[in-house]
Structures are given as C-alpha cells and as structure tokens.
Design an enzyme around this catalytic site. Sequence first.
Site, PDB file in Angstrom:
ATOM      1  CG  ASP A   1      -3.248   8.662  11.487  1.00 30.80           C
ATOM      2  OD1 ASP A   1      -4.857   9.497  11.178  1.00 30.80           O
ATOM      3  OD2 ASP A   1      -2.602   8.637  10.805  1.00 30.80           O
TER       4      ASP A   1
ATOM      5  N   GLY B   1       0.567  -0.759  -0.290  1.00 36.45           N
ATOM      6  CA  GLY B   1       0.213   0.220  -0.393  1.00 36.45           C
ATOM      7  C   GLY B   1       0.587   0.985   0.244  1.00 36.45           C
TER       8      GLY B   1
ATOM      9  CE  LYS C   1       3.769   4.800   6.689  1.00 39.59           C
ATOM     10  NZ  LYS C   1       3.128   5.051   7.812  1.00 39.59           N
TER      11      LYS C   1
END
Length: 260
Positions: A178, A58, A80
């Site tokens: 978040d 992603g 990431k």
Amino acid sequence: ATAALVLSLGAIAFLLVRRHFRYAEVREDWELQFGPHRFSYKDLFHATGGFENKNLLGVGGFGRVYKGELPRSRLNIAVKRVSHDSKQGMKEFIAENVSIGRLQNRNLVQLLGYCRRKGELLLVYEYMPNGSLDKYLHNGKEDNSVLTWTQRFRIIKGIASGLLYLHEEWEKVVVHRDIKASNVLLDDEMNGRLGDFGLARLYDHGVDPQSTHVVGTIGYLAPELARSGNATPPTDVFAFGMFVLEVTCGQRPVNHQNMQ
C-alpha cells in the site's frame, strides 16, 4: 449508618467494575511470546487523553490514528485503532506485526507494538511531527511550493532506499502492498518515512509468495495483481512508480473529482 455503608460499598463496586471494563483487554496464552511488544490499554488510553478528537491525527479506510505521549517514558507515539477482525488468524496477524516491529531502517516508521481489546486492535508507531506527505501535495494544508525539488527528491530517494531494505536486505522479504503519499510520513527534518504496515506480508527469500485477495489503493495497483493475486516486490515497485509521479506532479493517480 448501615444504609450509608451499603450505598458506599455499592458505589465502590460499581466504580471498580466500570474501571475494569474501561481498560479490559483481550489476552490469549500464545501472546506471551510477544510480551515485550504489547502495550497496556490503560497506558494508551491515558497517553491519548482517552482518544479525544483533539488528538486525532487522521482517519483512513483502516481506522483512526491518534497522537499520544506515554506516561512514564514521555515518548511521543501515534496509535492506530483498527478492526479486530482479520481474514487470516489473529495469531498470524500479530506475529507478522511483531516481526515488522523488528525492522530497523531510518526510512521506515518504527512499529513499536500493539494492544488488543474486544472488537479492535491498536497498533503503536513512533510519532512523525510533520504528518503525512499527501497533506502537502493535495489537501491544501500547505502550499505546494513549501516542498522544494530538493525536498521532493530526498523524499523519493528515502522511500526507494526503504523499499530496497524491505525487499532485499532484511532477513525476510516484506511486501508493503500500500505504497502511496498518505502512507509516507515526514519527520522533523522533512525526511520521508514509509509507514502503515497493516497490509504488509512477509515470506522467506527464495520462496514464491502465495496468492491472496487483492488489497491496496486504486491507482497504485499493478495490473498483474488482478490476474494472479500475488503481491510481490515488483508490484510494490509499480506502486512506487505511481508514487514518484504523484510527488513530481502533485496529482493523485486517480482524480475522483474528474470522474464525477
């Protein structure tokens, strides 16, 4: 023969230099204390197949996430890649991420460690085989009916339990900052786990948090954040409430298509 020898030595030197720059990392003396949590770039490079697009899981506002398998342990991971720049000092940023890596709760995605290169920081998480929740709610990857009410309730309950652990049960207060469907990942049994702690902040119990710049996602931000800038457990709870509505209704808090 002499020319061939010189050319051979030159080729070997070139390959060694190129290899050095391919796997070069940024290391500073203060990182010695975080040694067990640091991965080598070489291992992460090979684990992800050189960060090939076929392993891309992603793309978000803070970087790209790749699937990988560590060469020796055969452990599946998610890597990431984010910008190396940080508003706060890199030392404090790494310290907070290593501290977050000590969190132990079945409703949280485990942060395994990190790696630094020039211009980028790599965060290593455990791999969640069913991806992020938002793909089942919004992106058409799966039909909404795949998630039954029982599954949705179990996901909501799991994230609530994870937040209780972050806010009250761990040695420090952890404010995620978040919470949203795209940061909830699903394991092989479709249990929800809260992940992506890149914006999280830690402080001691009983201490008032310091004001900071407002971060997060529009639609999940508590109104008081714009006034005080203080990210606290209640601001996380506000975002969690929006998340509950998102899971229940299958709609984003802000529909950008209707705004156009």
